[in-house]
Design a protein around this motif. Structure first.
Motif, PDB file in Angstrom:
ATOM      1  N   THR A  34      54.403  41.597  57.237  1.00  0.00           N
ATOM      2  CA  THR A  34      52.993  41.194  57.316  1.00  0.00           C
ATOM      3  C   THR A  34      52.249  41.659  56.069  1.00  0.00           C
ATOM      4  O   THR A  34      52.295  42.840  55.725  1.00  0.00           O
ATOM      5  CB  THR A  34      52.323  41.795  58.565  1.00  0.00           C
ATOM      6  N   LYS A  35      51.560  40.721  55.413  1.00  0.00           N
ATOM      7  CA  LYS A  35      50.737  41.049  54.246  1.00  0.00           C
ATOM      8  C   LYS A  35      49.282  40.803  54.610  1.00  0.00           C
ATOM      9  O   LYS A  35      48.925  39.718  55.080  1.00  0.00           O
ATOM     10  CB  LYS A  35      51.124  40.177  53.049  1.00  0.00           C
ATOM     11  N   ALA A  36      48.452  41.806  54.395  1.00  0.00           N
ATOM     12  CA  ALA A  36      47.025  41.695  54.696  1.00  0.00           C
ATOM     13  C   ALA A  36      46.220  41.915  53.422  1.00  0.00           C
ATOM     14  O   ALA A  36      46.246  43.011  52.848  1.00  0.00           O
ATOM     15  CB  ALA A  36      46.617  42.702  55.769  1.00  0.00           C
ATOM     16  N   SER A  37      45.538  40.872  52.961  1.00  0.00           N
ATOM     17  CA  SER A  37      44.723  40.957  51.748  1.00  0.00           C
ATOM     18  C   SER A  37      43.275  41.209  52.138  1.00  0.00           C
ATOM     19  O   SER A  37      42.693  40.438  52.926  1.00  0.00           O
ATOM     20  CB  SER A  37      44.839  39.664  50.935  1.00  0.00           C
ATOM     21  N   LEU A  38      42.699  42.267  51.614  1.00  0.00           N
ATOM     22  CA  LEU A  38      41.336  42.659  51.967  1.00  0.00           C
ATOM     23  C   LEU A  38      40.337  41.991  51.039  1.00  0.00           C
ATOM     24  O   LEU A  38      40.448  42.098  49.792  1.00  0.00           O
ATOM     25  CB  LEU A  38      41.166  44.175  51.903  1.00  0.00           C
ATOM     26  N   GLN A  39      39.366  41.279  51.612  1.00  0.00           N
ATOM     27  CA  GLN A  39      38.231  40.748  50.865  1.00  0.00           C
ATOM     28  C   GLN A  39      36.974  41.541  51.247  1.00  0.00           C
ATOM     29  O   GLN A  39      37.084  42.604  51.838  1.00  0.00           O
ATOM     30  CB  GLN A  39      38.046  39.258  51.146  1.00  0.00           C
ATOM     31  N   LYS A  40      35.822  41.012  50.923  1.00  0.00           N
ATOM     32  CA  LYS A  40      34.583  41.759  51.166  1.00  0.00           C
ATOM     33  C   LYS A  40      34.311  41.950  52.651  1.00  0.00           C
ATOM     34  O   LYS A  40      34.022  43.064  53.111  1.00  0.00           O
ATOM     35  CB  LYS A  40      33.414  41.041  50.503  1.00  0.00           C
ATOM     36  N   GLU A 146      44.753  45.311  48.117  1.00  0.00           N
ATOM     37  CA  GLU A 146      43.329  45.402  47.787  1.00  0.00           C
ATOM     38  C   GLU A 146      43.170  45.758  46.325  1.00  0.00           C
ATOM     39  O   GLU A 146      43.641  46.804  45.859  1.00  0.00           O
ATOM     40  CB  GLU A 146      42.640  46.453  48.658  1.00  0.00           C
ATOM     41  N   ASN A 147      42.556  44.845  45.562  1.00  0.00           N
ATOM     42  CA  ASN A 147      42.294  45.055  44.133  1.00  0.00           C
ATOM     43  C   ASN A 147      43.563  45.427  43.370  1.00  0.00           C
ATOM     44  O   ASN A 147      43.551  46.337  42.529  1.00  0.00           O
ATOM     45  CB  ASN A 147      41.231  46.149  43.950  1.00  0.00           C
ATOM     46  N   GLY A 148      44.664  44.749  43.673  1.00  0.00           N
ATOM     47  CA  GLY A 148      45.916  44.977  42.964  1.00  0.00           C
ATOM     48  C   GLY A 148      46.707  46.168  43.451  1.00  0.00           C
ATOM     49  O   GLY A 148      47.792  46.440  42.920  1.00  0.00           O
ATOM     50  N   THR A 149      46.201  46.886  44.437  1.00  0.00           N
ATOM     51  CA  THR A 149      46.903  48.053  44.988  1.00  0.00           C
ATOM     52  C   THR A 149      47.577  47.684  46.303  1.00  0.00           C
ATOM     53  O   THR A 149      46.989  47.010  47.145  1.00  0.00           O
ATOM     54  CB  THR A 149      45.925  49.218  45.233  1.00  0.00           C
ATOM     55  N   HIS A 165      40.784  53.198  55.568  1.00  0.00           N
ATOM     56  CA  HIS A 165      39.460  52.899  55.047  1.00  0.00           C
ATOM     57  C   HIS A 165      39.596  51.996  53.832  1.00  0.00           C
ATOM     58  O   HIS A 165      40.423  52.271  52.939  1.00  0.00           O
ATOM     59  CB  HIS A 165      38.706  54.180  54.676  1.00  0.00           C
ATOM     60  N   ALA A 166      38.845  50.917  53.806  1.00  0.00           N
ATOM     61  CA  ALA A 166      38.877  49.999  52.674  1.00  0.00           C
ATOM     62  C   ALA A 166      38.592  50.759  51.385  1.00  0.00           C
ATOM     63  O   ALA A 166      37.705  51.607  51.337  1.00  0.00           O
ATOM     64  CB  ALA A 166      37.854  48.883  52.878  1.00  0.00           C
ATOM     65  N   GLY A 167      39.401  50.463  50.373  1.00  0.00           N
ATOM     66  CA  GLY A 167      39.235  51.144  49.095  1.00  0.00           C
ATOM     67  C   GLY A 167      40.062  52.400  48.959  1.00  0.00           C
ATOM     68  O   GLY A 167      40.082  53.024  47.903  1.00  0.00           O
ATOM     69  N   THR A 168      40.775  52.763  50.022  1.00  0.00           N
ATOM     70  CA  THR A 168      41.613  53.964  49.995  1.00  0.00           C
ATOM     71  C   THR A 168      43.050  53.585  50.319  1.00  0.00           C
ATOM     72  O   THR A 168      43.327  53.111  51.426  1.00  0.00           O
ATOM     73  CB  THR A 168      41.132  55.012  51.006  1.00  0.00           C
TER      74      THR A 168
END
Length: 364
Positions: A34-40, A146-149, A165-168
């Motif tokens: 499963t791949k989950a891509s985070l947007q805004k 998320e952002n290439g990470t 947490h988004a961004g972490t």
């Protein structure tokens, strides 16, 4: 004597290369990627699922390479909405099934969108999907992008929740724990690898010789696992799976030869060559999983350590029992009986993989 065996081995290998080998597996462990891509304010989720696993759900009807019917898609959407839940800041996110298409002859890719009314913050995942039909033999490898990470987490029957947490990004320690567990469960549920190890243990030998055998197997499969996962070595999995079955059959038959005389080659040497093949089999189990690039070596090393721990536990449990049993005469008959059973499994698995025959009771 050795020249005779070499001629026979050459003949068997030549015959093997002419066989119409098909893709099958004796690994009942099911892995969903499963791949989950985070947007805004949303997540785009791509879930690669074995068609055979999807077919276990009541109401799901699949025709290979035929478009999924609207009824089937509607059923899938309901099942996923109830079983794979994502919350943002403790509020359930709304899910829509955007597409469900065949990725290849054996997998279906599901494309989902989870949306929220606010910016992504604390994300909570709850995965109850497929565990009711597969239990301990199922795992879901989640990759967060998320952002290439990339961060990776493994859902299992005992671990079904994740909070991030988004961004972490997830820490390397989390990746190490999850892939360690994946390795342990792979060796315990990889019945062909277990059959091979058990066949090795059934020979009444000194513990030093057995240590050489187990060590050579460990070193060998570690080498090919690393080379394959680093894309340095590539071998079609259909050949690997069939050769693994032959290795089981050969070692089981060699147990009979060892009871009648000396082996035609040192067993730890033979085990090393077979271990190279089994290492490619271990790598094949990770073929559908994109290992996290930021923790690639950590994940690969942890997976291999998990395999070794699972193997050590098996040896630690079986070897003392065998050592005690060998004091009594009936143990010889029991060992021969187990050897015959293992040989039959090896032969049946090879026939299944070589000719795509479904043999009842052996399709493990």
């Amino acid at each position: 004597m050795q020249n005779g065996w070499c001629r026979w081995l050459t003949f068997v290998l030549a015959l093997f290369l002419l066989l119409p080998v098909h893709q099958t597996s004796a690994h009942p462990l099911t892995i969903v990627s499963t791949k989950a891509s985070l947007q805004k304010t949303s997540l785009t989720v791509e879930m690669l699922v074995e068609a055979a696993l999807l077919a276990r759900i009541d109401g799901i009807r699949l025709q290979q390479n035929e478009p999924l019917s609207p009824e089937t898609k509607s059923k899938l959407e309901r099942v996923i909405r109830q079983s794979f839940k994502i919350s943002n800041e403790d509020q359930p996110m709304q899910m829509r099934l955007m597409a469900a298409e065949w990725q290849n002859h054996a997998h279906v890719e599901l494309k989902l969108v989870y949306s929220s009314n606010q910016k992504l913050g604390k994300l909570s995942f709850v995965d109850d999907l497929f565990f009711d039909v597969a239990g301990k033999q199922h795992q879901n490898v989640l990759t967060l992008l998320e952002n290439g990470t990339k961060s990776t987490f493994v859902f299992s029957e005992s671990v079904r929740e994740l909070t991030v947490h988004a961004g972490t990004a997830l820490s390397w320690w989390v990746a190490a724990q999850e892939f360690f567990q994946l390795g342990v469960e792979h060796i315990w549920f990889g019945f062909d690898h277990l059959a091979f190890l058990l066949a090795l243990l059934l020979v009444r030998d000194h513990w030093r010789e057995m240590l050489k055998v187990v060590t050579s197997f460990t070193v060998a499969h570690s080498i090919t696992l690393f080379l394959a996962m680093m894309n340095i070595l590539a071998v079609p999995s259909k050949w690997v799976e069939a050769l693994i079955a032959l290795s089981i059959l050969f070692v089981a038959l060699e147990n009979v030869w060892l009871a009648q005389g000396k082996p035609w080659v040192k067993r730890w040497v033979l085990t090393f060559y077979f271990g190279l093949i089994h290492g490619l089999g271990f790598a094949g189990s990770l073929a559908d999983i994109q290992l996290p690039k930021n923790h690639l070596l950590t994940a690969l090393f942890s997976f291999n350590i998990g395999i070794e721990v699972g193997q050590i536990v098996l040896v630690a449990l079986v070897w003392p029992l065998l050592t005690y049993a060998w004091r009594y005469k009936p143990s010889v008959l029991v060992a021969r009986g187990l050897t015959i059973v293992i040989a039959l499994f090896g032969l049946a698995w090879f026939v299944e993989r070589a000719f795509a025959w479904d043999i009842p009771m052996f399709d493990l």
